[in-house]
Design an enzyme around this catalytic site. Sequence first.
Site, PDB file in Angstrom:
ATOM      1  N   LYS A   1      24.713  43.304 -37.634  1.00 30.52           N
ATOM      2  CA  LYS A   1      25.552  43.215 -38.836  1.00 30.52           C
ATOM      3  C   LYS A   1      25.808  44.601 -39.426  1.00 30.52           C
ATOM      4  O   LYS A   1      26.905  44.895 -39.924  1.00 30.52           O
ATOM      5  CB  LYS A   1      24.870  42.315 -39.879  1.00 30.52           C
ATOM      6  CG  LYS A   1      25.577  42.246 -41.240  1.00 30.52           C
ATOM      7  CD  LYS A   1      27.020  41.785 -41.118  1.00 30.52           C
ATOM      8  CE  LYS A   1      27.600  41.313 -42.448  1.00 30.52           C
ATOM      9  NZ  LYS A   1      27.544  42.262 -43.529  1.00 30.52           N
ATOM     10  N   HIS A  28      28.454  46.150 -37.373  1.00 28.01           N
ATOM     11  CA  HIS A  28      29.691  45.483 -37.790  1.00 28.01           C
ATOM     12  C   HIS A  28      30.250  46.156 -39.040  1.00 28.01           C
ATOM     13  O   HIS A  28      31.447  46.466 -39.118  1.00 28.01           O
ATOM     14  CB  HIS A  28      29.404  43.997 -38.052  1.00 28.01           C
ATOM     15  CG  HIS A  28      30.443  43.288 -38.871  1.00 28.01           C
ATOM     16  ND1 HIS A  28      30.569  43.471 -40.236  1.00 28.01           N
ATOM     17  CD2 HIS A  28      31.396  42.385 -38.529  1.00 28.01           C
ATOM     18  CE1 HIS A  28      31.572  42.728 -40.695  1.00 28.01           C
ATOM     19  NE2 HIS A  28      32.074  42.053 -39.677  1.00 28.01           N
ATOM     20  N   ASN A  29      29.397  46.395 -40.021  1.00 29.32           N
ATOM     21  CA  ASN A  29      29.856  47.008 -41.261  1.00 29.32           C
ATOM     22  C   ASN A  29      30.311  48.446 -41.042  1.00 29.32           C
ATOM     23  O   ASN A  29      31.264  48.909 -41.674  1.00 29.32           O
ATOM     24  CB  ASN A  29      28.752  46.968 -42.318  1.00 29.32           C
ATOM     25  CG  ASN A  29      28.582  45.582 -42.920  1.00 29.32           C
ATOM     26  OD1 ASN A  29      28.969  44.583 -42.323  1.00 29.32           O
ATOM     27  ND2 ASN A  29      28.001  45.517 -44.103  1.00 29.32           N
ATOM     28  N   SER A  40      28.849  37.498 -42.348  1.00 23.83           N
ATOM     29  CA  SER A  40      30.058  38.243 -42.689  1.00 23.83           C
ATOM     30  C   SER A  40      31.220  37.294 -42.926  1.00 23.83           C
ATOM     31  O   SER A  40      31.354  36.276 -42.255  1.00 23.83           O
ATOM     32  CB  SER A  40      30.420  39.221 -41.569  1.00 23.83           C
ATOM     33  OG  SER A  40      31.618  39.906 -41.892  1.00 23.83           O
ATOM     34  N   GLU A  96      33.635  48.250 -39.640  1.00 24.94           N
ATOM     35  CA  GLU A  96      34.505  47.871 -40.764  1.00 24.94           C
ATOM     36  C   GLU A  96      34.910  49.112 -41.564  1.00 24.94           C
ATOM     37  O   GLU A  96      36.088  49.277 -41.924  1.00 24.94           O
ATOM     38  CB  GLU A  96      33.756  46.882 -41.649  1.00 24.94           C
ATOM     39  CG  GLU A  96      34.472  46.409 -42.884  1.00 24.94           C
ATOM     40  CD  GLU A  96      33.560  45.530 -43.737  1.00 24.94           C
ATOM     41  OE1 GLU A  96      33.451  45.803 -44.955  1.00 24.94           O
ATOM     42  OE2 GLU A  96      32.951  44.583 -43.198  1.00 24.94           O
TER      43      GLU A  96
END
Length: 490
Positions: free
Chosen positions: A190, A193-194, A131, A197
């Site tokens: 990840k 995480h997205n 990222s 986000e």
Amino acid sequence: MASPTADFGLIGLAVMGENLVLNIESRGYTVAVYNRTTSKVDAFVGGRGKGKKFVGAHTPQEFVASIKKPRKVMMLVKAGQAVDDTIAHVAPYLEKGDILIDGGNTHFPDTNRRMAELAAKGIRYIGTGVSGGEEGALKGPSIMPGGDASAWPEVKPIFQAIAAKAKDTDGKDAPCCDWVGPEGAGHFVKMVHNGIEYGDMQLICESYHLMKDLLGLTPDELQKVYARWNKGVLDSYLVEITADILGYKDPETGKPTVDLILDKAGQKGTGKWTVDAATEHGVPLTLIAEAVFARCLSAQKDERVAAASVLAGPSVTRQTDREQFISDVEMALYASKIISYAQGYALMAAQAKASNWELNNGGIALMWRGGCIIRSAFLGKIKEAFDKNPRLVNLLVDPYFAGEIGRAQSGWRRVIGTAAANGIPVPAMGSALAYYDGYRTGRLPANLLQAQRDYFGAHTYERTDKPRGEFFHTNWTGRGGTTASTTYNV
């Protein structure tokens, strides 16, 4: 054939791939590069890579032969079929003990599958989240590797050298990269995480909408607000770039560029994957789900424009106490952000339990402290919370975050009420508050829901005056108001 000279190999020379290998080479490593469109190899080696320690290859066989054993090969190609095609293209030339790394935004079940398939051939597989975008790839991304743990010592020096650095709890620089866990754990983290986000971006958009419509702030005025917020509890990359965006003028018209952009958001699917995982595990990931659906609603631009002339709503009343409302919106954004991370970590805990993974929650927070899109000072407090209590059930019950929510919630509640009264949609902030109130409520109305389910479908229910695990069914239409209950021991 010449002896292999490359320490590392990369397949996929789009901008992310180019920037990542430039980062690796700058740390003293020689890197082999390959792309199925071989003209890109020549253009890179003769362009941005000219005079540097790169080995260009035109065939997968030549590429693999140029890398020292055990070979470390990373793919940066589009998620999905392109990854399988690339594996099929290069794997025949790899040998037992070699390491193949997928650095794209891959759905973690695909990583689980590919790891098992390659393990049968003796090839060690790593699925790693990367990222930070193009700039992060060049200057230091957040890297989240998972897969075959035996491969980690081989790639650790390279990954930690190129990763962003952030201060740990001892004040020392620590790489925003560490081993996450087995199978697709790296890609799963990840993915979450997205999802966070998505939530952060939607929350910021809602705060922008509120201040633009209810205070009438111009982009220049809003730029100053976000720049100020970025020096406080909301210090983060996304708030920082929001200030930059609001201050940017279109060279052609001189107008704020943000006002010229069509309000129709795109998405690539990682947010949806996060919500899918939450529904599979029964985790109420309400804020991120609303952020995903808000993008879907924004995409219905023509329908919304048509509906605007048909559907009635309240007249917007400008708020008179400007500074108080700005402060309230800041607290609503901050409290909602805490909820987003609490839900994200709850999802990671559920997946870890289902997959028998051991995830280092504090370590994940540190990996997100620098290089990545959701990097923020706020993450240091999350690391401290999990360092104090690695088995923390929910971030909201950590003393620090419970106190912060308590401090923020008056303004948060005022904002949600004001938004509703004025017809301003705040789906992420509103769902965050609903989750908080639901989570802190000892008795919810699900007792009535269970009665309804039992009435029409004989789904049974538990009783408050009986031991847990005993299930009952009532004949709700029994004559004379009497009921017949049956006990089910499960």
